[in-house]
Design an enzyme around this catalytic site. Structure first.
Site, PDB file in Angstrom:
ATOM      1  N   LYS A  49     -28.507 -30.251   7.404  1.00 52.92           N
ATOM      2  CA  LYS A  49     -26.640 -30.582   7.227  1.00 52.92           C
ATOM      3  C   LYS A  49     -25.938 -29.325   6.779  1.00 52.92           C
ATOM      4  CE  LYS A  49     -27.316 -35.331   8.162  1.00 52.92           C
ATOM      5  NZ  LYS A  49     -27.267 -36.670   7.275  1.00 52.92           N
ATOM      6  N   GLN A  93     -26.420 -40.149   1.916  1.00 56.17           N
ATOM      7  CA  GLN A  93     -26.927 -39.884   2.829  1.00 56.17           C
ATOM      8  C   GLN A  93     -27.772 -40.946   2.426  1.00 56.17           C
ATOM      9  OE1 GLN A  93     -28.376 -37.282   4.556  1.00 56.17           O
ATOM     10  NE2 GLN A  93     -29.830 -38.940   5.908  1.00 56.17           N
ATOM     11  N   ASP A 116     -18.877 -40.390   8.427  1.00 57.17           N
ATOM     12  CA  ASP A 116     -19.646 -40.697   9.569  1.00 57.17           C
ATOM     13  C   ASP A 116     -19.522 -42.228   9.839  1.00 57.17           C
ATOM     14  OD1 ASP A 116     -22.163 -39.963   9.428  1.00 57.17           O
ATOM     15  OD2 ASP A 116     -23.230 -40.816   7.187  1.00 57.17           O
TER      16      ASP A 116
END
Ligand code: NAP
Length: 278
Positions: A49, A93, A116
């Site tokens: 990422k 994460q 997200d």
């Protein structure tokens, strides 16, 4: 002939257009990634990422926290990023170590920085069809893949196997917004094979190796395989029996090289969107 949907190429094109977009912005978009513990797979995902951010001109911020970090310490880190004007997107994460309440931590992220799309505010906007929210990356990317082969989704039967908050539920919602007739299947679903046989669009997100057999596929269907499974021989495969499905489907995503690359591209897109809205 079956159309093999090239997620790598579509993601690369998307990243290219994001880079052009970023180059014209007055502010540099910033993405903060919080990584707790030493799970090797999570470290690889975070590294990828961060590299992807660099390539398109997004500044990345990384908070690596020890496995024993407390709920309070991680919440404090999230709040510091919430207050940091150079950070436009925040990503925790997952999974986090077992002693932590991941849901409570995710809800600490300011909704306008929740790239997200997992906060109640963003999930609620998607559910209510209110524009401007941040949509979870993998379903967003999967929809782009479907649209790369289908011009008009209206009235099509879509079946989503899997009902997780991360994927199945938002995917179903996005397909509903496209005016599909949507069925969400899960571990208690009866007659799954027959339900799948009726799907013009079949999306599998279960995490079970080659569970969807060739004779489950409606001839001419568009098949999106989200599952990532490691076979005994060490290779990756999806939830769909690809070799059999390719004989029936009009279009299908491979694993790897299908949905996976779209997730990171959509994360970058969400970060840019968050920066523009700031
Ligand atoms: P998850 O939270 O474990 O959800 C799995 C879903 O599958 C659940 O809703 C479960 O039903 C359902 N299920 C389990 N067994 C089933 C069966 N026999 N028949 C029908 N449904 C069944 O997983 P997830 O986070 O949604 O991820 C699903 C898969 O997608 C995993 O392989 C994951 O690695 C992959 N994934 C890939 C990406 C990517 O970037 N490519 C991103 C996210 C996820 P219940 O709800 O009834 O338990």
């Amino acid at each position: 002939m079956t159309d093999i949907i090239d997620g790598k190429k579509i993601a690369a094109d998307l990243k290219e257009s994001i880079a052009q977009d970023v180059a014209q912005m007055d502010t540099t978009p910033g993405l903060a990634v919080i990584l707790v513990g030493d799970d090797p797979a999570s470290h690889v995902y975070v590294k990828n990422k961060i590299l992807a951010c660099e390539k398109v001109g997004i500044k990345s911020f990384e908070a690596r926290m020890p496995k024993k970090a407390t709920q309070y310490e991680i919440a404090a880190e999230i709040e510091a990023f919430n207050d940091n004007p150079n950070v436009h997107g925040i990503l925790l994460q997952l999974p986090v170590p077992d002693h932590l309440d991941s849901e409570a931590l995710v809800q600490k992220i300011a909704p306008h920085k929740d790239v997200d799309g997992l906060t109640i505010a963003n999930a609620g906007k998607l559910f209510l069809g209110i524009e401007g929210g941040l949509v979870p990356c993998t379903p967003q990317g999967s929809l782009l893949l479907i649209k790369s082969v289908l011009d008009n989704l209206s009235g099509l039967n879509a079946v989503v196997i899997g009902r997780s908050n991360l994927f199945g539920k938002p995917m179903a919602q996005l397909l509903l917004q496209e005016n599909c007739t949507v069925t969400i299947a899960h571990s208690r679903t009866k007659n799954l094979k027959e339900i799948c046989q009726n799907a013009d669009i079949l999306v599998a997100a279960v995490g079970r190796e080659k569970m969807v057999k060739g004779d489950w596929i409606k001839p001419g269907a568009c098949v999106i395989d989200v599952g990532i499974n490691r076979m005994e021989n060490g290779k990756l495969c999806g939830d769909v029996d690809y070799d059999a499905a390719i004989e029936k489907a009009q279009a299908i995503t491979p694993v790897p090289g299908g949905v996976g690359p779209m997730t990171i591209a959509c994360l970058l897109q969400n970060t840019v969107k968050a920066a523009k809205n700031a």
